[in-house]
Design a protein around this motif. Structure first.
Motif, PDB file in Angstrom:
ATOM      1  N   HIS A 285       0.870  -1.173   0.000  1.00  0.00           N
ATOM      2  CA  HIS A 285       0.000   0.000   0.000  1.00  0.00           C
ATOM      3  C   HIS A 285       0.909   1.226   0.000  1.00  0.00           C
ATOM      4  CE1 HIS A 285      -2.756   3.103   1.379  1.00  0.00           C
ATOM      5  NE2 HIS A 285      -3.772   2.272   1.136  1.00  0.00           N
ATOM      6  N   PRO A 286       0.742   2.159  -0.942  1.00  0.00           N
ATOM      7  CA  PRO A 286       1.731   3.242  -1.076  1.00  0.00           C
ATOM      8  C   PRO A 286       1.862   4.118   0.164  1.00  0.00           C
ATOM      9  CG  PRO A 286      -0.212   3.669  -2.425  1.00  0.00           C
ATOM     10  CD  PRO A 286      -0.319   2.256  -1.965  1.00  0.00           C
ATOM     11  N   GLN A 287       0.741   4.459   0.781  1.00  0.00           N
ATOM     12  CA  GLN A 287       0.823   5.350   1.945  1.00  0.00           C
ATOM     13  C   GLN A 287       1.449   4.646   3.141  1.00  0.00           C
ATOM     14  OE1 GLN A 287      -0.191   8.838   2.036  1.00  0.00           O
ATOM     15  NE2 GLN A 287       1.249   8.532   3.721  1.00  0.00           N
ATOM     16  N   ARG A 304      18.671  -2.853  -0.338  1.00  0.00           N
ATOM     17  CA  ARG A 304      18.595  -2.798  -1.796  1.00  0.00           C
ATOM     18  C   ARG A 304      17.535  -3.781  -2.267  1.00  0.00           C
ATOM     19  NH1 ARG A 304      24.380  -5.423  -1.128  1.00  0.00           N
ATOM     20  NH2 ARG A 304      23.814  -7.615  -0.990  1.00  0.00           N
ATOM     21  N   GLY A 305      17.099  -3.594  -3.509  1.00  0.00           N
ATOM     22  CA  GLY A 305      16.140  -4.541  -4.064  1.00  0.00           C
ATOM     23  C   GLY A 305      15.141  -3.883  -4.990  1.00  0.00           C
ATOM     24  N   HIS A 306      13.993  -4.532  -5.135  1.00  0.00           N
ATOM     25  CA  HIS A 306      12.937  -4.024  -5.991  1.00  0.00           C
ATOM     26  C   HIS A 306      11.588  -4.397  -5.392  1.00  0.00           C
ATOM     27  CE1 HIS A 306      14.278  -7.976  -7.666  1.00  0.00           C
ATOM     28  NE2 HIS A 306      12.983  -8.239  -7.554  1.00  0.00           N
ATOM     29  N   LEU A 307      10.557  -3.645  -5.805  1.00  0.00           N
ATOM     30  CA  LEU A 307       9.238  -3.831  -5.215  1.00  0.00           C
ATOM     31  C   LEU A 307       8.167  -3.370  -6.190  1.00  0.00           C
ATOM     32  CD1 LEU A 307       8.120  -0.747  -4.170  1.00  0.00           C
ATOM     33  CD2 LEU A 307      10.111  -1.062  -2.691  1.00  0.00           C
ATOM     34  N   TRP A 308       6.897  -3.587  -5.788  1.00  0.00           N
ATOM     35  CA  TRP A 308       5.794  -3.024  -6.567  1.00  0.00           C
ATOM     36  C   TRP A 308       4.757  -2.438  -5.629  1.00  0.00           C
ATOM     37  CZ3 TRP A 308       0.831  -5.509  -8.140  1.00  0.00           C
ATOM     38  CH2 TRP A 308       0.555  -6.694  -7.455  1.00  0.00           C
ATOM     39  N   LEU A 309       4.123  -1.370  -6.115  1.00  0.00           N
ATOM     40  CA  LEU A 309       3.106  -0.651  -5.373  1.00  0.00           C
ATOM     41  C   LEU A 309       1.739  -0.925  -5.985  1.00  0.00           C
ATOM     42  CD1 LEU A 309       4.905   2.811  -5.145  1.00  0.00           C
ATOM     43  CD2 LEU A 309       4.682   1.142  -3.295  1.00  0.00           C
ATOM     44  N   ALA A 310       0.729  -1.059  -5.128  1.00  0.00           N
ATOM     45  CA  ALA A 310      -0.625  -1.309  -5.627  1.00  0.00           C
ATOM     46  C   ALA A 310      -1.101  -0.190  -6.536  1.00  0.00           C
ATOM     47  CB  ALA A 310      -1.577  -1.468  -4.436  1.00  0.00           C
ATOM     48  N   ASP A 407      -1.392   8.407  -3.283  1.00  0.00           N
ATOM     49  CA  ASP A 407      -0.061   7.860  -3.520  1.00  0.00           C
ATOM     50  C   ASP A 407       1.013   8.928  -3.334  1.00  0.00           C
ATOM     51  OD1 ASP A 407       2.216   6.600  -4.346  1.00  0.00           O
ATOM     52  OD2 ASP A 407       1.489   6.034  -6.328  1.00  0.00           O
ATOM     53  N   PRO A 408       1.753   8.894  -2.227  1.00  0.00           N
ATOM     54  CA  PRO A 408       2.846   9.858  -2.032  1.00  0.00           C
ATOM     55  C   PRO A 408       3.951   9.711  -3.073  1.00  0.00           C
ATOM     56  CG  PRO A 408       2.360   8.656   0.001  1.00  0.00           C
ATOM     57  CD  PRO A 408       1.644   7.956  -1.103  1.00  0.00           C
ATOM     58  N   PHE A 409       3.979   8.560  -3.768  1.00  0.00           N
ATOM     59  CA  PHE A 409       5.019   8.314  -4.778  1.00  0.00           C
ATOM     60  C   PHE A 409       4.566   8.691  -6.190  1.00  0.00           C
ATOM     61  CE2 PHE A 409       5.581   5.066  -1.429  1.00  0.00           C
ATOM     62  CZ  PHE A 409       6.865   5.368  -1.010  1.00  0.00           C
ATOM     63  N   ALA A 410       3.375   9.265  -6.325  1.00  0.00           N
ATOM     64  CA  ALA A 410       2.842   9.584  -7.653  1.00  0.00           C
ATOM     65  C   ALA A 410       3.816  10.493  -8.411  1.00  0.00           C
ATOM     66  CB  ALA A 410       1.485  10.252  -7.537  1.00  0.00           C
ATOM     67  N   GLY A 411       4.132  10.111  -9.652  1.00  0.00           N
ATOM     68  CA  GLY A 411       5.028  10.897 -10.482  1.00  0.00           C
ATOM     69  C   GLY A 411       6.505  10.693 -10.201  1.00  0.00           C
ATOM     70  N   CYS A 412       6.844   9.869  -9.201  1.00  0.00           N
ATOM     71  CA  CYS A 412       8.252   9.667  -8.833  1.00  0.00           C
ATOM     72  C   CYS A 412       8.953   8.639  -9.712  1.00  0.00           C
ATOM     73  CB  CYS A 412       8.365   9.227  -7.376  1.00  0.00           C
ATOM     74  SG  CYS A 412       7.841  10.477  -6.192  1.00  0.00           S
ATOM     75  N   PHE A 413       8.186   7.764 -10.363  1.00  0.00           N
ATOM     76  CA  PHE A 413       8.790   6.655 -11.100  1.00  0.00           C
ATOM     77  C   PHE A 413       8.307   6.629 -12.545  1.00  0.00           C
ATOM     78  CE2 PHE A 413       7.693   4.951  -6.746  1.00  0.00           C
ATOM     79  CZ  PHE A 413       8.891   5.354  -6.167  1.00  0.00           C
TER      80      PHE A 413
END
Length: 433
Positions: A285-287, A304-310, A407-413
């Motif tokens: 969950h992004p928040q 380090r690593g990788h992930l996915w956001l809903a 989404d606090p990450f909106a536009g970041c990726f």
């Protein structure tokens, strides 16, 4: 002692190879790195050491020095078209190695990198930059990438929040790397790590540093050299003609995606060092993830690593933490989100890893993060991250609803275009500015 990744079956390097051998030495503390270089020179009178001083690089000038055990062979100022590390590699470092191989056949080479240069940049240049129309590997066999760490300063370097610009040692005008970022990348790309000397805190702390390096780079060969008792002959046998460099091993072996090899799960403290792997299928969950970023890295040396956001289910999100700073960015699309006709442009190791781990619902999407710290509670870390995953009820709502989450990450990726592994874009992206 850890072993290097297994060689692909088509690697043809053998002891019968007549090309001069190249050993690449990197390290942020040049006193320790040069001590290793001097030890190697002392054993082999034919060995040539190549160094570049980048003090004047901002003005487009570098100083090139070549020496043997008997003294200085070359000491020249070199003018460059542009003042940056990439230009230095293309315009002087690689041509110098080729020239020495031609003019001094049968003499092996050691390339000692300036402290701010990452070995991955050299590997990319060796693989993709031509000299006189041919790759340097036609004339030179890259034997090993060795990183030397000074036990007295290593932990301070890994914990440093300074950047290269503030320290006045950046490699180009737009070089915004942090000191800790450089150190961890020198560690993680190397096939051989040498811990030099002793910690000023004593034997226990020196042992702790050895364990820390094992956790950060479990795929490398690890050596410890007491700076006061150097057996140059033994060191030469340990560092030269080892055939440890595997050019087909992905450069991002340590930092996400490709074959997913990120580290080992060692939750029991060894000298206080813990390495914890977090893996999950459900999206974050992004928040909730945003709210715990500071907490999960508070006691970490490296993650380090990788992930996915809903909220961004198509995007592979990269995660890198060192020196108190967390960097997150886009690694492109998950394969499940890519049209099948574009899969052929994806690295073979990534496709194989995805096929072995494919889920009927999630496809290749997953969380894969490694946390390495001192006196870390791996149970509490896992509990914190697991609480950020979608609940059963949220999961049942489906991705159309997930995309509407605040989404606090909106536009970041921003999504990047997937490129073939040998494309110019991919090559350039592998090198620092």
């Amino acid at each position: 002692m850890s072993s290097s990744p297994q060689a692909p079956p088509h690697v043809t390097t053998t002891d019968a190879d007549t090309r001069p051998s190249l050993t690449v030495l990197s390290g942020f503390w040049p006193t320790a790195t040069f001590a290793i270089a001097r030890a190697l020179l002392a054993v082999d009178e034919s060995l040539l050491l190549v160094r570049h001083d980048l003090t004047g690089i901002a003005d487009g000038a570098v100083r090139r020095m070549v020496r043997s055990s008997s003294g200085v062979v070359e000491d020249e100022q070199v003018k460059l078209r542009h003042g940056c590390v990439s230009c230095t590699l293309r315009e002087d470092v690689l041509p110098t190695l080729v020239r020495l191989a031609r003019n001094h056949p049968g003499r092996d080479l050691v390339l000692m990198l300036p402290e701010v240069v990452e070995p991955e940049a050299v590997a990319a240049a060796c693989a993709h930059c031509l000299v006189d129309g041919a790759p340097i590997t036609d004339l030179i066999r890259v034997d090993s990438y060795v990183t030397v760490l000074d036990a007295e300063h290593l932990l301070d370097g890994l914990a440093s929040t300074d950047d290269l610009a503030a320290l006045g040692i950046r490699a180009a005008a737009d070089d915004d790397r942090a000191l800790a970022d450089v150190v961890v990348r020198q560690i993680e790309y190397a096939d051989t790590l040498v811990l030099w000397g002793q910690s000023r805190e004593g034997a226990y702390d020196t042992s702790r540093l050895s364990v820390l390096l094992q956790r950060m780079a479990p795929w490398a060969t690890h050596l410890h050299v007491d700076g006061d008792l150097v057996d140059a002959s033994t060191l030469t046998r340990q560092l030269r003609h080892t055939h440890r460099h595997r050019p087909d091993t992905p450069g991002v072996l340590a930092r996400g995606l490709q074959g997913y090899t990120l580290g080992t799960h060692e939750p029991e403290p060894d000298c206080g060092v813990v390495s914890a792997v977090f893996r999950a299928r459900r999206p974050f969950h992004p928040q909730r993830l945003h709210d715990v970023l500071e907490d999960v890295n508070a006691e970490m040396i490296r993650s380090r690593g990788h992930l996915w956001l809903a909220s961004q289910p198509d995007t592979v999100v990269a995660w890198e933490f060192a020196g108190g700073g967390l960097a997150m960015g886009s690694l492109g699309l998950w394969l499940v989100s890519l049209p099948e006709d574009r899969w052929e442009h994806v690295d073979d190791q990534r496709r194989l890893a995805a096929a072995l781990d494919w889920d009927p619902y999630y496809g290749d999407r997953h969380q894969h993060l490694v946390f390495i710290g001192l006196d870390t509670d791996p149970v509490e870390l896992h509990r914190t991250l697991a609480a950020c995953l979608l609940t059963d009820a949220e999961l049942a709502d489906g991705d159309e609803t997930w995309r509407t989450y605040p989404d606090p990450f909106a536009g970041c990726f921003p999504l990047v275009v997937e490129e073939p592994a040998d494309s110019p874009t991919a090559i350039e992206g592998a090198q620092p500015a």
